[in-house]
Design an enzyme around this catalytic site. Sequence first.
Site, short mmCIF file in Angstrom:
data_model
loop_
_atom_site.label_atom_id
_atom_site.label_comp_id
_atom_site.label_asym_id
_atom_site.label_seq_id
_atom_site.Cartn_x
_atom_site.Cartn_y
_atom_site.Cartn_z
N ASN A 45 0.83 -1.21 0.00
CA ASN A 45 0.00 0.00 0.00
C ASN A 45 0.87 1.25 0.00
O ASN A 45 1.97 1.28 0.58
CB ASN A 45 -1.00 -0.01 1.16
CG ASN A 45 -0.36 -0.10 2.53
OD1 ASN A 45 0.73 -0.63 2.68
ND2 ASN A 45 -1.04 0.42 3.53
N GLU A 58 -3.13 -4.16 -3.38
CA GLU A 58 -3.60 -4.86 -4.58
C GLU A 58 -3.45 -3.99 -5.82
O GLU A 58 -3.26 -4.50 -6.93
CB GLU A 58 -5.08 -5.25 -4.40
CG GLU A 58 -5.32 -6.31 -3.33
CD GLU A 58 -5.46 -5.75 -1.92
OE1 GLU A 58 -5.05 -4.59 -1.68
OE2 GLU A 58 -5.99 -6.46 -1.06
N CYS A 89 -10.17 -5.34 0.35
CA CYS A 89 -11.37 -4.50 0.47
C CYS A 89 -12.26 -4.73 -0.75
O CYS A 89 -11.87 -5.40 -1.71
CB CYS A 89 -10.97 -3.02 0.58
SG CYS A 89 -10.38 -2.29 -0.96
#
Length: 130
Positions: A45, A58, A89
């Site tokens: 991230n 991701e 998420c």
Amino acid sequence: MAEIDWELLRAKAIEATARSYAPYSGLAVGAAALVGDGRIITGCNVENASYGLALCAECTLVGQLRMTGGGRLTAFACRGGEGQLLMPCGRCRQLLYEHGGPDCLVDAPDGIVTVAGILPYAFGPEHLPE
Ligand code: THU
């Protein structure tokens, strides 16, 4: 299909957390995926002072997928900096659907599941007009 080395994928995800830039949430996230051709790709991230612009692990993983030759994701694992299992998420489930499809495998708290299992009734490229 060859056996998936989930321990290796989990270790790669944890390794990727070391690259995280998360000064705002304090949550380092790492992701790793096996690609159809056998390579393993990773992501972390990357946050922003404009909080809503944070890139999930991701997102950078998908960037690496494309930058290293493309292909389809076949197995995916996500971990936090303490080694804890994290689930993608909602938005990132959609990313996995796009690049791995419904049968892509995902490391989950209760075992290995599929993208279809964590994103039921998915909207995908097949729903767009030709
Ligand atoms: N995060 C991810 O990297 N992946 C997810 O699927 C969930 C959330 C990150 C974004 C942000 O940097 C931090 O976790 C806290 O929300």
